[in-house]
Design a protein around this motif. Structure first.
Motif, PDB file in Angstrom:
ATOM      1  N   SER A  48      -4.007  15.330  22.302  1.00  0.00           N
ATOM      2  CA  SER A  48      -2.621  15.026  22.687  1.00  0.00           C
ATOM      3  C   SER A  48      -1.928  14.127  21.679  1.00  0.00           C
ATOM      4  CB  SER A  48      -2.589  14.382  24.074  1.00  0.00           C
ATOM      5  OG  SER A  48      -3.349  13.172  24.095  1.00  0.00           O
ATOM      6  N   ALA A  50      -0.891  17.916  18.796  1.00  0.00           N
ATOM      7  CA  ALA A  50       0.034  18.521  19.755  1.00  0.00           C
ATOM      8  C   ALA A  50       0.993  19.491  19.083  1.00  0.00           C
ATOM      9  CB  ALA A  50       0.818  17.431  20.492  1.00  0.00           C
ATOM     10  N   ILE A  88      -3.568  23.961  20.161  1.00  0.00           N
ATOM     11  CA  ILE A  88      -2.970  24.141  21.485  1.00  0.00           C
ATOM     12  C   ILE A  88      -3.876  24.894  22.463  1.00  0.00           C
ATOM     13  CG2 ILE A  88      -1.081  25.277  22.725  1.00  0.00           C
ATOM     14  CD1 ILE A  88      -0.317  22.637  21.433  1.00  0.00           C
ATOM     15  N   THR A  94      -6.423  22.538  23.840  1.00  0.00           N
ATOM     16  CA  THR A  94      -5.805  21.553  24.733  1.00  0.00           C
ATOM     17  C   THR A  94      -5.587  22.148  26.117  1.00  0.00           C
ATOM     18  OG1 THR A  94      -4.634  20.661  22.807  1.00  0.00           O
ATOM     19  CG2 THR A  94      -3.890  19.942  24.979  1.00  0.00           C
ATOM     20  N   LEU A 147      -0.204  14.019  27.708  1.00  0.00           N
ATOM     21  CA  LEU A 147      -0.220  15.461  27.925  1.00  0.00           C
ATOM     22  C   LEU A 147       1.144  15.987  28.359  1.00  0.00           C
ATOM     23  CD1 LEU A 147      -3.676  15.849  29.708  1.00  0.00           C
ATOM     24  CD2 LEU A 147      -3.055  16.730  27.443  1.00  0.00           C
ATOM     25  N   VAL A 197       3.239  16.927  25.387  1.00  0.00           N
ATOM     26  CA  VAL A 197       2.836  18.010  24.478  1.00  0.00           C
ATOM     27  C   VAL A 197       3.880  19.129  24.536  1.00  0.00           C
ATOM     28  CG1 VAL A 197       1.107  19.787  24.024  1.00  0.00           C
ATOM     29  CG2 VAL A 197       0.392  17.473  24.666  1.00  0.00           C
ATOM     30  N   THR A 242       0.430  23.959  28.559  1.00  0.00           N
ATOM     31  CA  THR A 242      -0.236  22.662  28.715  1.00  0.00           C
ATOM     32  C   THR A 242       0.455  21.831  29.784  1.00  0.00           C
ATOM     33  OG1 THR A 242      -0.931  22.683  26.395  1.00  0.00           O
ATOM     34  CG2 THR A 242      -0.936  20.560  27.519  1.00  0.00           C
TER      35      THR A 242
END
Length: 561
Positions: free
Chosen positions: A118, A123, A129, A132, A170, A173, A178
């Motif tokens: 993050s 990000a 990605i 994540t 988060l 992001v 996400t």
């Protein structure tokens, strides 16, 4: 299944992050099992309970994935390894409480990776990605429908130091998938009332709420069928939990800012509360009504002072000219400070935003009052004071700014009168003149009630200052205030009399006009006037004695005689 467990354990044991061939073998094995887990819950259960156990090796893999130890893997291969491991864990724990509990020991490693992914660099890295997303989904599946694990996770996350707060990171992001996963994680954590309380009471809870409100505000206009639309629905469900648990008033206070009557985040929260009240058939628990009444007083206090300044009513100007905005949250009273450091005849630049919030507060009160009327036992719907049950309607009509201060009804009438002078009517796309200056109508009504005490006539503001006001933020304001008054006065003799005594009947009569900024204003004003006159001979006599100063023209606008 023991053969599968043995195969998996052998491949995990042979794994060495410095040997590319073992890494590839492990990734292929994890992906194969992940596909099997996705369609068969019994496969997940059997592997989770297998002998030999897979959990020690799985834990070792997570430690390697989260470590900074040297490897032979490039960035893409490292992302691929972490992605496969996260997908395997996500599918393994889905809807299997025993697996969730065993996998939860890897939460620390997953949190460490989420903190890394993050960061601003990762990000915004397209290669990072997918990993994540999968890490967030894996963590979310670990606690889905598992209240004990969800509470444990949430208690630790809301107390993390600000610099380690991965929920906030988060939510920042720039990837919708996400965001969706993070919102699902939060919603899973908030299934218990205690977790919602922690959101309001904890050190980082308000900061999380602000980040959530930022995201919801960005998603307001998203298409319902899009991924952004799904994100909004989940965000709305989170705040539905907040309202259901009676925490909206506390959160509203927590996200306030010193010397600001209303912040953008508070406005978004009011929008969500308004939507909740429109779509739910129950009255929310907690202090929602008290909050709304207190906000009504503070917002109208701001509005009245700002409008008086804009209209050049010098007798209201007793404060210095260069101080900040402030209001007392305990009493709801506006502090003795000017607003926006404006000069007489100038518009306070914050007034449109304040009026936008006032519209939302008014609409929320309308929804509560109408909902109460539909309840079988309205007297049991809310307890305003410990040991003293009242209906919402009684609480609102009896509310005062202070014990000896102006009442709710009188405040509503005064702000309506000021807004009628301040905001020009829009009819057929053009600014229409104020139908009858409120001050002139009040003086005429005073003469009719008690000619010996009537004040001498004086020139009233004709709306020339108002015509310069910015229409943004003022839409629906007069209409909703009139509608609220109509609901409060319905078959209520005390409210009817109070409106007459404070000169409110001429104000309402003056609203029986077309105004495109306030759709159906005339209809709501006529209905309110009907409620004010019902079975009240004094009010009826007053209306009969008031002589029209203007007439309707062919466009439905009051014009001079």
């Amino acid at each position: 299944m023991s053969d599968n467990a043995l195969l998996l354990n052998n491949i995990c044991s042979a794994f060495d992050a410095t040997i590319p061939s073992t890494v590839d073998s492990l990734i292929d094995c994890l992906d194969t099992f992940s596909k099997a887990f996705a369609t068969d819950v019994s496969t997940r259960q059997q592997l989770g309970n297998s002998d030999p156990s897979i959990w020690p090796n799985l834990h070792r893999l997570w430690l390697v994935a989260a470590s900074n130890s040297p490897t032979s893997l490039g960035d893409k291969s490292l992302h691929k390894f972490r992605l496969s491991l996260a997908r395997f864990t996500r599918n393994l724990v889905a809807a299997v409480p025993e697996n969730q509990l065993r996998a939860f020991e890897n939460e620390g490693a997953i949190r460490s990776l989420l903190f890394q992914y993050s960061s601003f660099t990762n990000a915004n890295d397209p290669d990072s990605i997918p990993t994540t997303r999968m890490l967030v989904q894996s963590l979310s599946n670990m606690i889905t429908a598992n209240d004990a694990l969800a509470s444990t996770l949430w208690d630790s996350y809301v107390e993390l130091p600000t610099e380690e707060q991965i929920i906030i990171r988060l939510l920042g992001v720039p990837d919708t998938a996400t965001i969706v996963g993070t919102l699902v994680l939060i919603l899973n954590c908030l299934q218990s009332g205690r977790s919602v309380e922690r959101l309001a009471e904890s050190r980082c809870g308000p900061r999380i709420v602000i980040s959530l409100l930022d995201q919801v505000a960005l998603l307001f206009d998203a298409e319902e069928t899009s991924e952004r639309g799904r994100a909004f629905e989940i965000g709305y469900a989170i705040f539905t939990r907040v309202v259901d648990e009676g925490q909206v008033a506390q959160l509203y206070e927590k996200i306030s800012m010193p010397d600001e009557v209303v912040t953008p985040h508070q406005t978004v929260l009011l929008k969500l509360l308004d939507s909740y009240l429109h779509s739910n058939k129950k009255i929310p628990p907690g202090q929602s009504t008290q909050l709304l009444v207190s906000l009504f007083f503070s917002l109208t206090a701001y509005t009245r002072r700002a409008v008086r300044r804009a209209l050049g009513l010098e007798e209201q100007e007793r404060a210095p000219t260069a101080q900040s905005h402030s209001y007392n949250r305990d009493t709801g009273a506006s502090a003795e400070r000017p607003y926006g450091a404006t000069k007489i005849g100038e518009l306070d630049l914050l007034l449109p935003k304040v009026c936008e919030a006032l519209v939302l507060v008014t609409q929320c009160l309308i929804s509560l009052l109408l909902r109460e009327e539909e309840d079988v036992k309205p007297a049991d719907s809310v307890t305003m004071v410990v040991g003293e049950p009242k209906t919402i309607r009684q609480y609102v009509t009896q509310a005062r700014l202070r014990d000896d201060g102006e009442g709710f009804v009188e405040t509503l009438i005064d702000v309506l009168g000021l807004l009628d002078q301040f905001l020009p009517r829009i009819a057929l796309g053009k600014i229409a003149p104020t139908a009858v200056p409120v001050k002139q109508l009040r003086e005429q009504a005073a003469k009719l009630r008690n000619p010996s005490e009537a004040h001498a006539s004086s020139d009233a503001t004709d709306g020339s200052t108002a015509s310069q006001s910015d229409p943004k933020g003022f839409a629906y304001l007069k209409r909703d205030l009139v509608r609220l008054l109509g609901i409060l006065s319905y078959r209520s003799r005390p409210v009817q009399d109070r409106v007459r005594e404070c000169g409110g009947i001429p104000v309402v009569s003056n609203m029986c006009v077309i105004d495109e900024r306030n759709p159906y204003l005339r209809e709501h004003a006529i209905f309110t006037l009907r409620n004010l006159l019902e079975d009240n001979k004094e009010n009826q006599a007053l209306v009969n004695e008031i002589q029209p100063l203007r007439e309707w023209d062919e466009n439905g606008v009051l014009a001079g005689r």
